[in-house]
Structure formats: structure tokens, C-alpha cells
Write a protein that holds these residues in place. Structure first.
Motif, mmCIF file in Angstrom:
data_model
loop_
_atom_site.group_PDB
_atom_site.id
_atom_site.type_symbol
_atom_site.label_atom_id
_atom_site.label_comp_id
_atom_site.label_asym_id
_atom_site.label_seq_id
_atom_site.Cartn_x
_atom_site.Cartn_y
_atom_site.Cartn_z
ATOM 1 N N ILE A 1 -16.217 -32.139 10.293
ATOM 2 C CA ILE A 1 -15.625 -32.355 8.963
ATOM 3 C C ILE A 1 -16.697 -32.548 7.901
ATOM 4 C CG2 ILE A 1 -13.459 -33.253 9.892
ATOM 5 C CD1 ILE A 1 -14.422 -36.079 9.312
ATOM 6 N N GLY A 2 -17.935 -32.216 8.241
ATOM 7 C CA GLY A 2 -18.997 -32.262 7.243
ATOM 8 C C GLY A 2 -19.599 -33.632 7.013
ATOM 9 N N ILE A 3 -19.352 -34.565 7.927
ATOM 10 C CA ILE A 3 -19.924 -35.911 7.829
ATOM 11 C C ILE A 3 -20.634 -36.202 9.139
ATOM 12 C CG2 ILE A 3 -19.451 -38.376 7.504
ATOM 13 C CD1 ILE A 3 -16.929 -37.582 5.985
ATOM 14 N N GLU A 4 -21.950 -36.349 9.078
ATOM 15 C CA GLU A 4 -22.749 -36.446 10.300
ATOM 16 C C GLU A 4 -22.256 -37.547 11.232
ATOM 17 O OE1 GLU A 4 -27.417 -36.932 11.717
ATOM 18 O OE2 GLU A 4 -26.901 -36.826 9.576
ATOM 19 N N GLU A 5 -21.898 -38.676 10.677
ATOM 20 C CA GLU A 5 -21.440 -39.802 11.491
ATOM 21 C C GLU A 5 -20.250 -39.427 12.364
ATOM 22 O OE1 GLU A 5 -19.619 -44.330 10.873
ATOM 23 O OE2 GLU A 5 -19.987 -43.021 9.133
ATOM 24 N N HIS A 6 -19.419 -38.527 11.856
ATOM 25 C CA HIS A 6 -18.185 -38.166 12.555
ATOM 26 C C HIS A 6 -18.285 -36.842 13.318
ATOM 27 C CE1 HIS A 6 -16.359 -41.515 10.611
ATOM 28 N NE2 HIS A 6 -16.349 -40.974 9.406
ATOM 29 N N ASP A 7 -19.421 -36.181 13.236
ATOM 30 C CA ASP A 7 -19.518 -34.832 13.791
ATOM 31 C C ASP A 7 -20.423 -34.746 15.020
ATOM 32 O OD1 ASP A 7 -17.771 -33.928 11.900
ATOM 33 O OD2 ASP A 7 -19.289 -33.052 10.578
ATOM 34 N N GLN A 8 -20.668 -35.864 15.681
ATOM 35 C CA GLN A 8 -21.561 -35.870 16.836
ATOM 36 C C GLN A 8 -20.804 -35.750 18.161
ATOM 37 O OE1 GLN A 8 -24.054 -39.340 16.521
ATOM 38 N NE2 GLN A 8 -24.769 -38.790 14.479
ATOM 39 N N GLU A 9 -19.468 -35.816 18.106
ATOM 40 C CA GLU A 9 -18.687 -35.856 19.341
ATOM 41 C C GLU A 9 -17.828 -34.610 19.547
ATOM 42 O OE1 GLU A 9 -16.694 -39.655 19.178
ATOM 43 O OE2 GLU A 9 -18.556 -40.755 19.606
ATOM 44 N N GLY A 10 -18.029 -33.587 18.737
ATOM 45 C CA GLY A 10 -17.360 -32.300 18.947
ATOM 46 C C GLY A 10 -15.849 -32.359 18.834
ATOM 47 N N ARG A 11 -15.346 -33.134 17.874
ATOM 48 C CA ARG A 11 -13.926 -33.455 17.853
ATOM 49 C C ARG A 11 -13.058 -32.527 17.002
ATOM 50 N NH1 ARG A 11 -12.526 -38.222 20.142
ATOM 51 N NH2 ARG A 11 -14.241 -39.573 20.822
ATOM 52 N N VAL A 12 -13.637 -31.673 16.200
ATOM 53 C CA VAL A 12 -12.829 -30.862 15.278
ATOM 54 C C VAL A 12 -13.364 -29.432 15.202
ATOM 55 C CG1 VAL A 12 -11.976 -30.607 12.907
ATOM 56 C CG2 VAL A 12 -12.311 -32.901 13.864
ATOM 57 N N ILE A 13 -12.458 -28.471 15.271
ATOM 58 C CA ILE A 13 -12.757 -27.086 14.933
ATOM 59 C C ILE A 13 -11.655 -26.613 13.981
ATOM 60 C CG2 ILE A 13 -13.146 -24.727 15.738
ATOM 61 C CD1 ILE A 13 -13.734 -25.852 18.508
ATOM 62 N N THR A 14 -12.049 -25.950 12.898
ATOM 63 C CA THR A 14 -11.088 -25.414 11.934
ATOM 64 C C THR A 14 -11.284 -23.917 11.795
ATOM 65 O OG1 THR A 14 -11.171 -27.496 10.689
ATOM 66 C CG2 THR A 14 -10.206 -25.585 9.576
ATOM 67 N N LEU A 15 -10.212 -23.174 11.978
ATOM 68 C CA LEU A 15 -10.222 -21.730 11.789
ATOM 69 C C LEU A 15 -9.480 -21.394 10.508
ATOM 70 C CD1 LEU A 15 -11.060 -21.953 14.753
ATOM 71 C CD2 LEU A 15 -9.573 -20.005 15.263
ATOM 72 N N GLU A 16 -10.121 -20.615 9.655
ATOM 73 C CA GLU A 16 -9.484 -20.170 8.423
ATOM 74 C C GLU A 16 -8.970 -18.752 8.607
ATOM 75 O OE1 GLU A 16 -10.330 -19.269 3.669
ATOM 76 O OE2 GLU A 16 -11.929 -20.124 4.925
ATOM 77 N N PHE A 17 -7.682 -18.572 8.321
ATOM 78 C CA PHE A 17 -7.059 -17.258 8.320
ATOM 79 C C PHE A 17 -6.603 -16.930 6.900
ATOM 80 C CE2 PHE A 17 -6.540 -18.948 12.615
ATOM 81 C CZ PHE A 17 -7.040 -17.895 13.376
ATOM 82 N N GLU A 18 -6.054 -15.751 6.727
ATOM 83 C CA GLU A 18 -5.691 -15.297 5.385
ATOM 84 C C GLU A 18 -4.698 -16.234 4.698
ATOM 85 O OE1 GLU A 18 -3.893 -11.315 3.150
ATOM 86 O OE2 GLU A 18 -4.331 -11.281 5.294
ATOM 87 N N ASN A 19 -3.737 -16.760 5.475
ATOM 88 C CA ASN A 19 -2.678 -17.537 4.837
ATOM 89 C C ASN A 19 -2.525 -18.951 5.400
ATOM 90 O OD1 ASN A 19 -1.765 -16.702 7.300
ATOM 91 N ND2 ASN A 19 0.178 -15.863 6.581
ATOM 92 N N MET A 20 -3.532 -19.434 6.146
ATOM 93 C CA MET A 20 -3.420 -20.785 6.721
ATOM 94 C C MET A 20 -4.758 -21.200 7.320
ATOM 95 S SD MET A 20 -1.540 -19.990 10.344
ATOM 96 C CE MET A 20 -2.217 -18.700 11.397
ATOM 97 N N TYR A 21 -4.852 -22.499 7.582
ATOM 98 C CA TYR A 21 -5.909 -23.058 8.417
ATOM 99 C C TYR A 21 -5.271 -23.563 9.711
ATOM 100 C CZ TYR A 21 -8.895 -23.358 4.229
ATOM 101 O OH TYR A 21 -9.637 -23.080 3.102
ATOM 102 N N VAL A 22 -5.984 -23.408 10.825
ATOM 103 C CA VAL A 22 -5.572 -23.998 12.096
ATOM 104 C C VAL A 22 -6.696 -24.910 12.564
ATOM 105 C CG1 VAL A 22 -4.980 -23.586 14.505
ATOM 106 C CG2 VAL A 22 -4.095 -22.055 12.727
#
Length: 252
Positions: free
Chosen positions: A81-102
Motif C-alpha cells: 500500500i506504499g507504506i514501508e512499515e506495512h509492506d514488509q509482510e507481503g499482505r496486499v496485491i492490487t490489480l488494475e483493470f479497465e473498469n475496476m481494481y481487484v
């Protein structure tokens, strides 16, 4: 569109217990999101036919981690999520598509005695801010193990578990704030009064056979998508983890 989310509690363990590739083929989902993969780069040789595969590994070995398998190639993939403190545990992946995010999300556990509750609440606040920025651009479909049973109907023994990790007032209130910010719990939207619908069971005391469980796994969608939700399922018959897969069918 059919989406599946599953906390596998160790992908290698699941692959020893079942034919995971056959499961993916039989389900034929458009997007499959995994949490708690517990692997590092190169530890699993898994390239399902017809899918683009994305991994987010925790820095700590054998811990956390997420993955997404998507038939359609996304426009963009974001890890964390763009915050180093929260991004060390591999907890989020976001895929952007034409009409939505997953998004696939594995929310931190507050742990016994709520020893990690302060961090958990910081995470909740940061994650919601990240999601709201996405939602300004396109609707969001978020899934994963959110490590909270929101209401008493969402676990077998609410009174005995009051203020335990996953059913603390703080965690439940944080999830309420999330929904109030413009999102829908797809399963409860369709089945507001259905009891005994759980996605996690302790390995102890035959809890799964007795259906003594918690509903910790969700598909949460932007409120403006609610009219497009066609079905939401909990696949309790699928074994291999202490969690079972959950599913969303949506017209998008």
C-alpha cells in the motif's frame, strides 16, 4: 465474472494435500486470490495454464504472503500500500483493470491477548485510506482473510470470544467504518440472516466437523457495484487448509 479467495495457510502444504492445479482447472475462476502462502521466490513451481500469476512475498521466511492468478492481464499491478512499515509482510496485491481494481488482502492478526492490536488498527486506517484513493478512480473488489468476524452471526460462540483476537470491539468497529465508507460485504448483502456460514475452523477438537467456526474471509465491493453482485459462496467442502475458499460472482 467468477472470483475465488482462499487463505491456504501454506501453499506448499495445500499442494501436498490436494491436486491444486486440478482444483484451479475445475473451478475455472477468472481470478483466484490467495493469502498466507508462506513461501519465498522460487520455492513453488506453479504456473497454472491460462493465468497470469503475481506473488507478494513476506521478508520473513515461511510467513504471510499473497498471490493472484488472473486470466486477464491487468493494466497495472501494485504490491503493498506504499507504506514501508506495512509492506514488509507481503499482505496486499492490487490489480488494475479497465473498469475496476481487484485486491487480495491478508489482514494482520491481533494475536492472543490483543498484543498486536495497536499495529492492527494502524494497518486498518492505512489500508482504508489506500482503498478510498482507488475507489475515487474505479470501483474496488477486495477479498481475503480480513481476520475479523464482524457480527455475532459470523462466529459460533460470540459470547465466549468477546474481545478475543478477531472479535474485539476495536476490530469489529474498524470493519464497520470500512463498510460505512462506501463498501458492501457481499455475502451478508445476499444472505443477511444465514447462520452457521463460516470460513475458518480451529484444527482443535474436531471444530470443522462440528462446524464451530468463524467467518473471517470476505469479498467486499464498492457500494456502487452492489446491484451487479450475482452470488457469494463459502466452499466449506474444500479441504486443505483451516480456511476454506470463498467465492464471488459479479456482472462486471
Amino acid at each position: 465474472m467468477k472470483l475465488i479467495s482462499w487463505n491456504v495457510n501454506g501453499l506448499r502444504a495445500v499442494m501436498r494435500k490436494m491436486d491444486f492445479l486440478s482444483y484451479l482447472k475445475d473451478e475455472d475462476a477468472d481470478i483466484v486470490c490467495l493469502q498466507e502462502t508462506k513461501i519465498q521466490d522460487g520455492q513453488v513451481d506453479l504456473e497454472p495454464e491460462g493465468y497470469h500469476v503475481y506473488w507478494n512475498y513476506a521478508e520473513k521466511k515461511g510467513y504471510s504472503g499473497t498471490a493472484v492468478f488472473s486470466k486477464q492481464k491487468p493494466l497495472k499491478v501494485m504490491y503493498g500500500i506504499g507504506i514501508e512499515e506495512h509492506d514488509q509482510e507481503g499482505r496486499v496485491i492490487t490489480l488494475e483493470f479497465e473498469n475496476m481494481y481487484v485486491m487480495t488482502v491478508y489482514t494482520p492478526n491481533a494475536k492472543r491477548g490483543l498484543e498486536r492490536i495497536d499495529y492492527r488498527l494502524q494497518w486498518e486506517e492505512a489500508l482504508l485510506a489506500f482503498i478510498l484513493e482507488l475507489d475515487k478512480k474505479k470501483p474496488v473488489i477486495l477479498c481475503g482473510d480480513l481476520n475479523v468476524a464482524h457480527q455475532e452471526i459470523d462466529l459460533k460462540n460470540p459470547k465466549a470470544n468477546r474481545n478475543n483476537a478477531g472479535f474485539s470491539d476495536q476490530e469489529r468497529e474498524a470493519f464497520t467504518r470500512f463498510l460505512e465508507a462506501g463498501f458492501i460485504d457481499s455475502f451478508r448483502y445476499l444472505y443477511p440472516d444465514l447462520e452457521g456460514a463460516y470460513s475458518w475452523w480451529s484444527y482443535r477438537a474436531g471444530a470443522r466437523d462440528r462446524n464451530i467456526g468463524w467467518r473471517l474471509d470476505y469479498f467486499v465491493v464498492s457500494e456502487r457495484l452492489k446491484g451487479q453482485i450475482e452470488d457469494a459462496k463459502i466452499s466449506a467442502q474444500v479441504l486443505g487448509s483451516d480456511h476454506c475458499p470463498v467465492e464471488l460472482t459479479i456482472n462486471i
